[in-house]
Write a protein that holds these residues in place. Structure first.
Motif, PDB file in Angstrom:
ATOM      1  N   GLU A   1      -0.250   9.018   6.336  1.00 48.29           N
ATOM      2  CA  GLU A   1       0.916   8.136   6.319  1.00 48.29           C
ATOM      3  C   GLU A   1       1.729   8.325   7.595  1.00 48.29           C
ATOM      4  OE1 GLU A   1       3.411   7.884   2.884  1.00 48.29           O
ATOM      5  OE2 GLU A   1       1.719   8.307   1.545  1.00 48.29           O
TER       6      GLU A   1
ATOM      7  N   SER B   1       5.135   6.206   9.943  1.00 47.48           N
ATOM      8  CA  SER B   1       6.239   5.244   9.807  1.00 47.48           C
ATOM      9  C   SER B   1       5.732   3.802   9.908  1.00 47.48           C
ATOM     10  CB  SER B   1       7.302   5.510  10.880  1.00 47.48           C
ATOM     11  OG  SER B   1       6.712   5.430  12.165  1.00 47.48           O
ATOM     12  N   ASP B   2       4.554   3.613  10.489  1.00 48.76           N
ATOM     13  CA  ASP B   2       3.963   2.285  10.620  1.00 48.76           C
ATOM     14  C   ASP B   2       3.006   1.956   9.466  1.00 48.76           C
ATOM     15  OD1 ASP B   2       5.270   1.909  13.041  1.00 48.76           O
ATOM     16  OD2 ASP B   2       3.636   2.843  14.164  1.00 48.76           O
ATOM     17  N   GLY B   3       2.884   2.851   8.497  1.00 46.26           N
ATOM     18  CA  GLY B   3       1.952   2.645   7.383  1.00 46.26           C
ATOM     19  C   GLY B   3       0.823   3.662   7.437  1.00 46.26           C
ATOM     20  N   ASN B   4      -0.280   3.357   6.778  1.00 46.56           N
ATOM     21  CA  ASN B   4      -1.430   4.265   6.768  1.00 46.56           C
ATOM     22  C   ASN B   4      -2.194   4.191   8.076  1.00 46.56           C
ATOM     23  OD1 ASN B   4      -0.943   5.233   4.229  1.00 46.56           O
ATOM     24  ND2 ASN B   4      -2.382   3.864   3.209  1.00 46.56           N
TER      25      ASN B   4
ATOM     26  N   ASP C   1      -6.876   8.862   5.104  1.00 40.99           N
ATOM     27  CA  ASP C   1      -5.820   8.225   5.884  1.00 40.99           C
ATOM     28  C   ASP C   1      -4.616   9.158   5.928  1.00 40.99           C
ATOM     29  OD1 ASP C   1      -7.250   5.839   6.286  1.00 40.99           O
ATOM     30  OD2 ASP C   1      -6.494   4.963   4.430  1.00 40.99           O
TER      31      ASP C   1
END
Length: 116
Positions: free
Chosen positions: A88, A90-93, A86
């Motif tokens: 990273e 700004s919206d998560g993984n 995955d």
């Protein structure tokens, strides 16, 4: 050829373990679907879990076919596992790729020794 090479070869055949490997990958395409790449084919899925399960089944299928074709009569233990990558944001993984690895390891010793 060293003296007693046939003895060393026989000991290696008895002590050695047969291990087969196979691999597949699941990646996110630019179209937004999940593409599975295996040794047998390439296939697209809309659902990530379905794609991963398909990849795992194909890896095991490749291993089982090789065992049945080349080592009929021997018992094997199968291990199928996934390594997910995955990133990273700004919206998560964000899913990048899952690599599916399969191994078939012989758990029995054959009384049949192939001569080269």
């Amino acid at each position: 050829i060293p003296n007693h090479a046939e003895v060393a070869n026989a000991v290696g055949a008895v002590a050695g373990r047969i291990a087969l490997k196979s691999k597949a990958s699941v990646s996110l395409s630019s179209d937004g679907d999940f593409t599975v790449h295996t040794q047998l084919d390439r296939k697209a899925f809309m659902d990530m879990d379905e794609a991963i399960e398909y990849a795992k089944s194909q890896v095991k299928n490749v291993l089982e076919t090789r065992v049945n074709d080349d080592y009929a009569g021997l018992k094997f233990r199968y291990d199928i596992h996934e390594k997910r990558s995955d990133a990273e944001s700004s919206d998560g993984n964000v899913f990048i790729e899952s690599a599916i690895f399969g191994t078939a390891v012989c758990t029995s010793i054959s009384s049949k020794v192939r001569k080269s």
